[in-house]
Design an enzyme around this catalytic site. Sequence first.
Site, PDB file in Angstrom:
ATOM      1  CG  ASP A  80      -1.986  -0.992   1.261  1.00 28.60           C
ATOM      2  OD1 ASP A  80      -2.278  -1.541   0.198  1.00 28.60           O
ATOM      3  OD2 ASP A  80      -2.554  -1.226   2.337  1.00 28.60           O
TER       4      ASP A  80
ATOM      5  NE  ARG B 141      -4.452  -2.859  -4.886  1.00 29.39           N
ATOM      6  CZ  ARG B 141      -4.106  -3.670  -3.881  1.00 29.39           C
ATOM      7  NH1 ARG B 141      -3.698  -3.190  -2.739  1.00 29.39           N
ATOM      8  NH2 ARG B 141      -4.191  -4.979  -4.031  1.00 29.39           N
TER       9      ARG B 141
HETATM   10  P1  FDA Z   1     -14.396   8.800  -5.132  1.00 27.21           P
HETATM   11  O1  FDA Z   1     -13.868   9.189  -3.788  1.00 27.21           O
HETATM   12  O2  FDA Z   1     -14.669   9.860  -6.125  1.00 27.21           O
HETATM   13  O3  FDA Z   1     -15.679   7.923  -4.893  1.00 27.21           O
HETATM   14  C1  FDA Z   1     -16.511   7.498  -5.954  1.00 27.21           C
HETATM   15  C2  FDA Z   1     -17.809   7.000  -5.353  1.00 27.21           C
HETATM   16  O4  FDA Z   1     -17.556   5.805  -4.604  1.00 27.21           O
HETATM   17  C3  FDA Z   1     -18.436   7.949  -4.337  1.00 27.21           C
HETATM   18  O5  FDA Z   1     -19.275   8.878  -4.964  1.00 27.21           O
HETATM   19  C4  FDA Z   1     -19.194   7.008  -3.429  1.00 27.21           C
HETATM   20  O6  FDA Z   1     -20.416   6.625  -4.021  1.00 27.21           O
HETATM   21  C5  FDA Z   1     -18.292   5.788  -3.387  1.00 27.21           C
HETATM   22  N1  FDA Z   1     -17.371   5.834  -2.240  1.00 27.21           N
HETATM   23  C6  FDA Z   1     -16.057   6.143  -2.271  1.00 27.21           C
HETATM   24  N2  FDA Z   1     -15.519   6.042  -1.029  1.00 27.21           N
HETATM   25  C7  FDA Z   1     -16.529   5.684  -0.205  1.00 27.21           C
HETATM   26  C8  FDA Z   1     -16.635   5.420   1.188  1.00 27.21           C
HETATM   27  N3  FDA Z   1     -15.574   5.513   1.993  1.00 27.21           N
HETATM   28  N4  FDA Z   1     -17.833   5.072   1.710  1.00 27.21           N
HETATM   29  C9  FDA Z   1     -18.927   4.958   0.911  1.00 27.21           C
HETATM   30  N5  FDA Z   1     -18.902   5.195  -0.431  1.00 27.21           N
HETATM   31  C10 FDA Z   1     -17.721   5.548  -0.983  1.00 27.21           C
HETATM   32  N6  FDA Z   1      -5.405   4.984  -0.903  1.00 27.21           N
HETATM   33  C11 FDA Z   1      -4.119   5.260  -0.564  1.00 27.21           C
HETATM   34  O7  FDA Z   1      -3.782   6.443  -0.355  1.00 27.21           O
HETATM   35  N7  FDA Z   1      -3.193   4.253  -0.484  1.00 27.21           N
HETATM   36  C12 FDA Z   1      -3.501   2.970  -0.754  1.00 27.21           C
HETATM   37  O8  FDA Z   1      -2.634   2.093  -0.666  1.00 27.21           O
HETATM   38  C13 FDA Z   1      -4.839   2.658  -1.125  1.00 27.21           C
HETATM   39  N8  FDA Z   1      -5.211   1.377  -1.445  1.00 27.21           N
HETATM   40  C14 FDA Z   1      -6.456   1.154  -2.013  1.00 27.21           C
HETATM   41  C15 FDA Z   1      -6.767  -0.123  -2.501  1.00 27.21           C
HETATM   42  C16 FDA Z   1      -7.986  -0.302  -3.173  1.00 27.21           C
HETATM   43  C17 FDA Z   1      -8.302  -1.667  -3.738  1.00 27.21           C
HETATM   44  C18 FDA Z   1      -8.910   0.780  -3.313  1.00 27.21           C
HETATM   45  C19 FDA Z   1     -10.202   0.596  -4.050  1.00 27.21           C
HETATM   46  C20 FDA Z   1      -8.605   2.002  -2.777  1.00 27.21           C
HETATM   47  C21 FDA Z   1      -7.412   2.219  -2.112  1.00 27.21           C
HETATM   48  N9  FDA Z   1      -7.087   3.460  -1.561  1.00 27.21           N
HETATM   49  C22 FDA Z   1      -5.786   3.713  -1.183  1.00 27.21           C
HETATM   50  C23 FDA Z   1      -8.164   4.472  -1.339  1.00 27.21           C
HETATM   51  C24 FDA Z   1      -8.255   5.451  -2.507  1.00 27.21           C
HETATM   52  O9  FDA Z   1      -7.114   6.260  -2.546  1.00 27.21           O
HETATM   53  C25 FDA Z   1      -9.500   6.368  -2.398  1.00 27.21           C
HETATM   54  O10 FDA Z   1      -9.400   7.140  -1.229  1.00 27.21           O
HETATM   55  C26 FDA Z   1     -10.818   5.613  -2.364  1.00 27.21           C
HETATM   56  O11 FDA Z   1     -10.811   4.528  -3.235  1.00 27.21           O
HETATM   57  C27 FDA Z   1     -11.995   6.565  -2.764  1.00 27.21           C
HETATM   58  O12 FDA Z   1     -11.794   7.038  -4.054  1.00 27.21           O
HETATM   59  P2  FDA Z   1     -12.621   6.529  -5.353  1.00 27.21           P
HETATM   60  O13 FDA Z   1     -11.635   6.206  -6.404  1.00 27.21           O
HETATM   61  O14 FDA Z   1     -13.515   5.440  -4.988  1.00 27.21           O
HETATM   62  O15 FDA Z   1     -13.387   7.822  -5.856  1.00 27.21           O
END
Ligand code: FDA
Length: 309
Positions: A130, A181
């Site tokens: 991560d 990732r």
């Molecule tokens: P965005 O935040 O725009 O969300 C899109 C939509 O998804 C939202 O409108 C909502 O509907 C839904 N959603 C998102 N987050 C939600 C929540 N917490 N609760 C409910 N609904 C939610 N970050 C990092 O800094 N280091 C890392 O190593 C990782 N590792 C990692 C692994 C994997 C498999 C994932 C999917 C994510 C990470 N992250 C991470 C977290 C990542 O950086 C980010 O903060 C989250 O994925 C939220 O961003 P989205 O891309 O989902 O978009």
Amino acid sequence: MLRSLLLYLAQATWAKSWVMRLGIAQRTAYRFVAGDTLDDAMIVVRNLNQKGMDVTLDYLGESVFDEASAREAADAYVTMLDCIAAEDVNATASLKLTQLGLGVSEALCLDNLRRILTCARGHGNHITIDMEGSDTTDATLDVFRTLRAEGFDNVGIVIQAYLYRSDADLRALAAEGSFVRLCKGAYKEPPDRAFAEKTDVDANYVHLTQQFLSAAHCEQGAYLGIATHDEAMIRAAQAHIRAQSIPSTCFEFQMLYGIRARLQQQIRDDGYRIRLYVPYGTQWYPYFMRRLAERPANVWFILSNFFRR
Ligand code: FDA
């Protein structure tokens, strides 16, 4: 503003014991966490595998500053990997370097990760590192590259689209044939290091996905985990994959356990490979606070339940 406050609280020890005692916080946290134990996590893994989803397991923990705890965390990963093999489930592992002692010394962290990777290799399994706050990005990439140079090809790394540097980092990693990732980024970062506006982060996410996913990188062994719950990011990636005829062996979609379950199933039903990141363990506080920071509606849900009681 609320995001910044929650990300500050994620690091605040005084807030941790208070929040972790709140029943409503615990119940909400377990929406994102499989449970306290490896047994709890294995129930979730089997369930997701049955639905056709792959898993990556995370034993929760970070910001460890003593050697004994860092070694205990490494032991827990070895036990996890042995269990995955014994139970014959479809799961890799993900971990944080500050959990393995990066804050004590790089040597300790390398030693712990080497042990985990050796165990994983014995089982034909894979580990993803991560990415944490940007004060650890260089050290995290160093550890990743040191172990790759030692011959460990079963290790991948996370890159965060909100950092300005990620364009250059990702180009280099693609040319090196790495497993990456790509996520948006979940930490509190200063404006001289990271895009502050969500629209800029989103635009960079699309740009980086397209830059990484090319036939040439794919031939060199590069592999992308498209880690987002954002349908716009997912649609843009799928359009690029179709337009460039990117083989399905070069990418997968990834999401966090407990977020957008219907979308996860939709991606699976559309014929794409999807992997869920499933955390377990008692150290859920900072992970939970970052999930709250991503979606302030989660906070209002907790507060309204708290005051209703
Ligand atoms: P965005 O935040 O725009 O969300 C899109 C939509 O998804 C939202 O409108 C909502 O509907 C839904 N959603 C998102 N987050 C939600 C929540 N917490 N609760 C409910 N609904 C939610 N970050 C990092 O800094 N280091 C890392 O190593 C990782 N590792 C990692 C692994 C994997 C498999 C994932 C999917 C994510 C990470 N992250 C991470 C977290 C990542 O950086 C980010 O903060 C989250 O994925 C939220 O961003 P989205 O891309 O989902 O978009």
